[in-house]
Design a protein around this motif. Structure first.
Motif, mmCIF file in Angstrom:
data_model
loop_
_atom_site.group_PDB
_atom_site.id
_atom_site.type_symbol
_atom_site.label_atom_id
_atom_site.label_comp_id
_atom_site.label_asym_id
_atom_site.label_seq_id
_atom_site.Cartn_x
_atom_site.Cartn_y
_atom_site.Cartn_z
ATOM 1 N N ALA A 1 17.156 -6.465 -3.022
ATOM 2 C CA ALA A 1 16.010 -7.090 -2.363
ATOM 3 C C ALA A 1 14.766 -6.431 -2.951
ATOM 4 C CB ALA A 1 16.090 -6.927 -0.853
ATOM 5 N N THR B 40 14.206 -0.574 -3.561
ATOM 6 C CA THR B 40 13.701 0.786 -3.349
ATOM 7 C C THR B 40 14.820 1.799 -3.137
ATOM 8 O OG1 THR B 40 13.428 0.348 -0.984
ATOM 9 C CG2 THR B 40 11.508 0.000 -2.389
ATOM 10 N N LYS C 131 15.419 -12.375 -4.053
ATOM 11 C CA LYS C 131 14.100 -12.759 -3.544
ATOM 12 C C LYS C 131 13.716 -14.209 -3.818
ATOM 13 C CE LYS C 131 11.918 -9.095 -5.374
ATOM 14 N NZ LYS C 131 13.049 -8.259 -5.862
ATOM 15 N N SER D 97 9.283 -8.353 2.869
ATOM 16 C CA SER D 97 8.816 -6.985 2.663
ATOM 17 C C SER D 97 8.204 -6.422 3.944
ATOM 18 C CB SER D 97 7.767 -6.939 1.545
ATOM 19 O OG SER D 97 6.559 -7.544 1.983
ATOM 20 N N ALA E 237 5.449 -4.961 4.151
ATOM 21 C CA ALA E 237 4.041 -5.340 4.173
ATOM 22 C C ALA E 237 3.862 -6.709 4.821
ATOM 23 C CB ALA E 237 3.465 -5.334 2.758
ATOM 24 N N SER E 238 4.710 -7.681 4.451
ATOM 25 C CA SER E 238 4.555 -9.020 5.027
ATOM 26 C C SER E 238 4.934 -9.023 6.497
ATOM 27 C CB SER E 238 5.376 -10.051 4.242
ATOM 28 O OG SER E 238 6.745 -9.742 4.308
ATOM 29 N N GLU F 238 1.991 -7.735 8.368
ATOM 30 C CA GLU F 238 0.827 -8.616 8.373
ATOM 31 C C GLU F 238 1.007 -9.825 9.276
ATOM 32 O OE1 GLU F 238 0.455 -9.465 4.239
ATOM 33 O OE2 GLU F 238 -0.202 -7.414 3.788
ATOM 34 N N SER G 29 6.068 4.591 1.410
ATOM 35 C CA SER G 29 4.636 4.592 1.161
ATOM 36 C C SER G 29 4.112 3.153 1.158
ATOM 37 C CB SER G 29 4.390 5.187 -0.220
ATOM 38 O OG SER G 29 5.082 4.403 -1.185
ATOM 39 N N SER G 30 2.806 2.996 0.944
ATOM 40 C CA SER G 30 2.222 1.665 0.793
ATOM 41 C C SER G 30 2.918 0.917 -0.339
ATOM 42 C CB SER G 30 0.736 1.768 0.450
ATOM 43 O OG SER G 30 0.127 2.774 1.187
ATOM 44 N N GLN G 31 3.241 1.659 -1.405
ATOM 45 C CA GLN G 31 3.905 1.032 -2.548
ATOM 46 C C GLN G 31 5.297 0.540 -2.145
ATOM 47 O OE1 GLN G 31 2.289 3.907 -2.541
ATOM 48 N NE2 GLN G 31 1.072 4.173 -4.389
ATOM 49 N N VAL G 32 6.019 1.392 -1.452
ATOM 50 C CA VAL G 32 7.374 1.019 -1.015
ATOM 51 C C VAL G 32 7.315 -0.129 -0.014
ATOM 52 C CG1 VAL G 32 9.338 1.861 0.346
ATOM 53 C CG2 VAL G 32 8.444 3.233 -1.545
ATOM 54 N N SER H 86 5.524 -2.682 -0.003
ATOM 55 C CA SER H 86 5.418 -3.990 -0.658
ATOM 56 C C SER H 86 6.793 -4.531 -1.023
ATOM 57 C CB SER H 86 4.568 -3.879 -1.924
ATOM 58 O OG SER H 86 3.260 -3.463 -1.616
ATOM 59 N N ARG H 87 7.808 -3.694 -0.972
ATOM 60 C CA ARG H 87 9.134 -4.084 -1.454
ATOM 61 C C ARG H 87 10.245 -3.895 -0.416
ATOM 62 N NH1 ARG H 87 9.934 -6.094 -6.572
ATOM 63 N NH2 ARG H 87 11.558 -4.568 -7.015
#
Lengths: 162, 757, 286
Positions: C28, C31, C51, C73, C75-76, C79, C99-102, C104-105
């Motif tokens: 997916a 990470t 995905k 993700s 993040a989604s 949101e 993290s913020s980077q992780v 996103s995934r």
């Protein structure tokens, strides 16, 4: 080794490269496209030195496979300055001495840009938590946070004027 | 030399905050670090490492790996060509070259998990990885020992059967893991302790911690068919890399050019070699350039952390707070080869305090862990942790303010250190007072919060440096520095040259030269670059100014004594001459007619480095139900002499404080019972992230500029990591209600100290 | 990482078909997978990227019940305003991963199927009563999240099964959830221990339903029924909370490792469960 042709847009330009065989996007950026501004600090997504923006989302390039770049818009540190004009974040980092060795700086700048792209007026705490994935060993983060907050203010000013 | 006794005013450039000349490259991704360099035909090098903590290497079978298509070279220790053993200056810890070579590629034994035993060079990373798997190493696993006190105990597995403790009389008859015993003493500490009004004592332990630079070690080595070679390396010292690599491969220094890449952090950890001799040996074997980059896991497994320690301390004091004597025994882990900084721990432990009777005994102890390397004020933070904790206990017993107690005992100019040097240009008292009068010190604390203070010391060194200053034909200047820039030193070099020449800072650029392009220099470390290389830069610029004045005199046909130089312009003082002033640009335009190119190079051995002193205050808060600690507020004050570029000096204070906070709270090497490292990555080796810290206030104390530096500078880079361990622990101990003696102060430890588990 | 092929199919049946062969790993956000490959602990011959499959990354609301794609993700998820309003505990649990980077995934499907005992989203999913929508060669089925984890690194899914989505129950009035975890730093750590609590109150503010789940305190995330029962019929007073804590401590079976001792985990699990219960209650009452 099973590499395929990958087409993507990197810093606004269409690129084509061979990717696959377990290569990460980070490997592809550095070794295929010779964009060495994005760094490997750990290879496991724990330090953020490889941060890039893919389709508007901040990611660790070491945690994406090269073929996933197909059809995507990728922004790296090399594209942050436009036509040789530094982005306010880059300018603030320089003016406030928010870098020492500079190795984490590209990742930090891309992460900060991603933050300001969707949160133009962050608090200090928001900046710190957003950047928690970008480890810096040199600065203790103080000047980095100040530079990001000041760049945010600068961008909001510019936005108001335009 | 300019007179530094005035205030910081009066300088055009010194003390201002220009953008560093190399900054744009670093914010645009253009700067080239160790792994960014590429050559045609480049091969990927990979290293095979021991999976065992301690083992005899019985056999290394490379036959299958050699047959793999794409493998171009394989090396083991047999491919090194070491001559006689000797010493090479390596940052702040001297290392026998034999040990360095054996650390790069193991000889008879693997001495720690991760110890390099062989290396390959292949045409792709995938083939190199496969070749590594195909190398078959036969080990005879041996019992291992990790902990320093266990390594000293009788019956411990012995790493080196030729290790007979030095510094002990008579020489021991059996080999042990104690490489050396250091003794530093004066007066009668034992007697004073026996008769003291008050004695404070404790045993303190700290874990091994890594420098944690974000850039893994990386180099490219390229052997030429005529034996002339090139190395591109992320390193704190290109001359050091050249010296060590050339010695290990038995080649003349002049045949090896080492280009220092931009370096992504070092903190002392890159003042030695791990990869360069291996990469060059591979390149020599196949005639192609080889790049080796460590993975993060390899950095933790196989590059030097600093020592963990076990320290006993006893302090004697009078009821008025005067510390009269102290005894300390310091046991430091050296890793698999001797060379911990325990002697530096002995020297620095009481360097802040004027204590007449001292007995300091240090043991350098090997065990099956990676060989330690220098880490920012090597040896000092651990010793200071014990001393500052004991002093805090003393303050508590006497109900004395912790700053006042330290002021009472602080060294002042003229005092003698235990290692024999006299204290001079010392502003420790002023630094203590700066903290005492800082708003932080008197700010109210919320319930559940507490405040801790601690002081710290570092020598700072001078040493050999070279620099050149060239005037360009259009009147600008280029500074050529001998030292890799790990913190922004190019800015300071350019500023000192600009100040001396009288040029605007934007017209002065600074570059770091390779070993073939500038005179010899000691490494970047010891907080010496702004001091020593800055001195070379300034003297070179002064020579240029003298030359420019001579040329003006020649053009004006007047006496050189009648040529005044100010702000980059020569004016004629001879009333008989009506001539216009000459700028550097004007003089440069006429250089051919006045003697040729305008340049000067200076090579010196800088003397007169002055020690630095720091005082930190830290507010912490603890969740009493989980033991989790937050840093609420932090202020770092330091005696800096004169801040050439204040923002970069502040950065050194903030960076060192952050590393010290990590050291105090969460960083440590975790080993399994089998001697295997459990947390070889940034996930479980927990360095502070941005949300872990508040803003770090800094106070630069410039009341005592160093009179031995043209602009009053002292080294500033290392002192800042010395006070935080004590400051954090002193605060936390108050909240817990008990003296915390073991670092890191993890939530598990704190909750246990609170009696909840 | 040599020789591994990559496939990004657009249909579930293609994925199930690919799973018939050996050496296949699903991806997916990658990470966990890429970290394992980097560390030599995973050496797949083929990686199948999920995905592009319709529904895999989306979040939908059906009759007041949310359906979250297994590869959506963090993040989604964070949101999505409706989701954050209805399930603040689940959202905060997901948002704590990495993290913020992780973010996103990272995904719910990946977090569950990686099956780390310390996975942050799992206790929150269990407390919420979430169901997995699973596709296999024989069609689709549903199963509660707590039945999927088999042990560290293992699930109860059959070899050719994949999780398509997570279905949350319809949100009742006066109900809310919360998730808390203990890590030594402020970010970037794997949970030493975590607790997710979901409660429902009557009009007077008394608890009429509660689910308590604890993570990183056993080989799998625990559903501590006795802890939930301790709250039902009470107004979260000290006696009820003490029973809740005791029930959690009783259920914990943690290990000691580089992140914490067994004693520490048990002690703090109880503390976090109590705090999460009160936070959920405050949210439900608001």
């Amino acid at each position: 080794m099973s590499r395929t042709v990958v087409n993507a847009v990197v810093n606004g330009e269409a690129v084509t490269f061979l990717g696959g065989g377990g290569q990460s996007l980070l490997d592809a950026l550095r070794d295929e496209l010779r964009l060495t501004g994005t760094k490997e600090g750990c290879g496991t997504g724990d330090c953020g030195a490889c941060s890039v923006i893919v389709d508007g989302r901040l990611v660790c390039a070491c945690l994406m496979l090269a073929p996933e770049a197909e059809g995507r818009r990728i922004e790296t540190i090399e594209g942050l300055a436009e036509n040789g004009r530094l982005h306010p974040l880059q300018q603030q980092f320089l003016e406030q001495a928010a870098l020492q060795c500079g190795f984490c700086t590209p990742g930090l700048l891309m992460a900060a840009k991603a933050l300001l792209d969707h949160t133009p007026d962050p608090t200090e705490s928001q900046v710190r938590y957003w950047l928690a994935g970008n480890i810096c060993r040199c600065t203790g983060y103080d000047k980095v946070i100040r530079a990001v907050l000041d760049a945010a203010a600068q961008l909001r000013q510019a936005e108001k004027r335009s | 030399m300019s007179d530094p006794s005035g205030s910081n005013g009066g300088y055009r450039v010194i003390g201002s905050r220009p953008v560093r000349p190399d900054g744009v490259d670093k914010v645009t991704g253009r700067a080239q670090f160790g792994a960014d360099f590429h050559l045609p035909g480049l091969l990927t090098g990979r290293i095979k490492r021991s999976p065992h903590a301690h083992a005899r290497i019985v056999r290394i079978d490379t036959a299958a790996a050699e047959r793999l298509a794409g493998v171009k070279a394989i090396v083991t220790a047999a491919d090194f060509d070491l001559e006689a053993a000797g010493e090479i200056e390596a940052g702040e810890s001297a290392s026998a070259i034999r040990d360095v070579a054996a650390n790069c590629l193991a000889r008879a034994k693997a001495l720690y998990q991760g110890h390099a035993v062989a290396a390959v060079a292949a045409t792709s990373p995938e083939i190199a990885a496969e070749a590594i798997d195909l190398i078959a190493v036969t080990y005879e696993v041996l019992p291992h020992v990790i902990d320093v006190d266990e390594a000293m105990a009788p019956g411990a597995p012995v790493l080196h059967d030729d290790m007979f403790t030095r510094g002990v009389s008579p020489r021991p008859g059996t080999a042990s893991n104690v490489a050396q015993r250091h003794v530093m003493s004066r007066g009668d500490a034992a007697g004073m302790l026996a008769a003291a009004d008050i004695v404070v004592e404790g045993r303190y332990t700290t874990a091994a911690v890594h420098q944690g630079y974000i850039e893994p070690h990386a180099c490219v080595a390229s052997w030429g068919a005529d034996g002339q070679s090139l190395i591109w390396s992320s390193s704190q010292g290109q001359f050091l890399v050249r010296a060590m690599t050339a010695r290990i491969l038995n080649i003349p220094l002049s045949d090896l050019k080492v280009i220092p890449a931009e370096i992504g952090g070092g903190f002392g950890g890159k003042t030695t070699v791990y990869l360069e001799p291996v990469a060059l040996a591979l390149s020599r074997k196949c005639g192609r350039p080889v790049k080796i980059v460590m993975s993060r896991e390899e950095v933790f497994l196989a590059s030097g952390p600093t020592s963990g320690s076990s320290i006993d301390i006893r302090l004697a004091a009078r009821r008025d707070g005067t510390i009269t004597a102290a005894e300390m025994t310091l046991r430091y882990q050296a890793g698999a080869f001797p060379g911990s900084p325990v002697h530096l721990g002995c020297m620095t432990a009481f360097a802040c305090y004027d204590v007449e009777h001292l007995s300091l005994i240090g043991y350098d102890v090997v065990s099956n862990r990676p060989k330690v390397a220098a880490y920012r004020a090597p040896g000092a933070p651990m010793a200071a942790f014990a001393v500052e904790s004991a002093i805090d206990d003393l303050a508590r017993q006497l109900s004395m303010d912790p700053i006042d107690l330290r002021i009472r005992n602080a060294v002042r100019d003229g005092a003698k250190t235990v290692y024999g040097a006299s204290v001079r240009s010392c502003a420790l008292v002023e630094t203590l007072e700066a903290i005492k009068s800082h708003p932080h010190y008197s700010a109210p604390l919320n319930p559940g919060q507490a405040r801790g203070v601690a002081a710290g010391f570092w020598f700072n060194i001078g040493g050999e440096s070279s620099a050149a200053v060239h005037i360009d034909e259009d009147g600008g200047a280029t500074v050529v520095s001998s030292n890799p820039d790990i913190g922004g030193s190019r800015a300071a070099m350019a500023m000192m040259a600009a100040e001396t020449l009288g040029l605007p800072i934007e017209r002065v650029r600074c570059t770091v030269a390779d070993t073939a392009s500038i005179g010899f220099s000691g490494s970047t470390g010891g907080s010496r670059v702004t001091f020593a290389t800055g001195m070379a830069v300034t003297e070179a610029a002064q020579k240029v100014v003298a030359d420019l004045r001579r040329r003006a005199a020649q053009i004006w046909e007047c006496d050189v004594a009648d040529v005044a130089w100010r702000d980059g312009v020569a004016t004629c003082l001879d009333p008989a001459k009506t001539v216009k002033p000459l700028s550097i640009a004007a003089l440069a335009a006429r250089s051919a007619k006045t003697g040729g190119p305008i340049a000067a190079e200076v090579a010196l051995n800088a003397q007169g480095a002055a020690a630095g002193y720091g005082v930190h205050v830290c507010d912490v808060e603890v969740d009493p139900e989980t033991g989790r600690t937050s840093i609420v507020r932090y202020t770092a004050a330091q005696d800096v002499g004169r801040a050439i570029h204040p923002a970069y000096v502040e950065g050194q204070l903030q960076g060192g404080a952050a590393q010290g906070v990590g050291w105090a709270l969460n960083e440590e090497y975790v080993y399994s019972p089998e001697g295997l490292l459990q947390n070889a990555g940034f996930l479980d080796y927990r360095m502070p992230v941005a949300s872990d810290l508040p803003m770090i206030d800094t106070v630069l104390v410039e009341t005592k500029p160093n009179p031995r530096h043209p602009y009053g500078a002292k080294g500033v880079g290392e002192v800042s990591i010395v006070p935080p361990l004590g400051a954090v622990s002193n605060a936390l101990s108050q909240i817990v209600g008990r003296r915390m003696t073991a670092l890191p102060l993890s939530p598990v430890r704190v909750l246990a100290a609170l009696g909840k588990i | 990482m040599s020789g591994v092929d990559y496939l990004s199919p657009a249909s579930v049946s293609e994925v199930i078909h690919a799973l018939k062969t050996d050496g296949v790993r699903l991806m997916a956000g990658g990470t966990d997978l890429l970290v394992q490959m980097r560390g030599g602990r995973a050496k797949p011959a083929l990686i199948v990227d999920l995905k592009r499959i319709p529904g895999m990354t989306g979040i939908e609301e059906q009759d007041g019940a949310f359906v979250i794609g297994a590869a959506a993700s963090g993040a989604s998820i964070g949101e999505h305003p409706g989701l954050a309003r209805a399930w603040p505990g689940l959202v905060e649990a997901v948002r704590l991963i990495g993290s913020s980077q992780v973010q996103s995934r990272a995904s719910l499907g990946g977090n569950l199927c990686n099956a780390s005992p310390a996975a942050d989203s799992v206790p929150a999913l269990i407390a919420a009563g979430a169901q997995c929508l699973i596709a296999g060669p024989n069609g689709q089925r549903e199963a509660p999240v707590e039945t999927i984890q088999a042990g560290p690194g293992r699930t109860t899914l059959a070899r050719e099964e994949i999780i398509l989505a997570f279905r949350l129950p319809r949100r009742e009035k006066r109900s809310a959830d919360a998730y808390l975890r203990l890590i030594p730093r402020t970010e970037m750590d794997i949970a030493v221990v975590g607790a997710g609590v979901n409660v429902r109150l009557d009009e007077a503010g008394h608890c009429i339903a509660a689910r308590v789940s604890v993570g990183a305190a056993a080989p799998t995330a625990l559903l501590v029924e006795a802890a939930g029962a301790a709250l039902v019929g009470t107004d979260f007073g000290p006696a009820a909370l003490a029973r809740l804590e005791a029930a959690v401590a009783e259920a914990c079976r943690p290990i000691s490792d580089k992140r914490g001792t067994a004693q520490y985990r048990t002690q703090v699990a109880s503390v976090l469960a109590r705090r999460a219960a009160l936070r959920a209650r405050d949210r439900a009452a608001a």
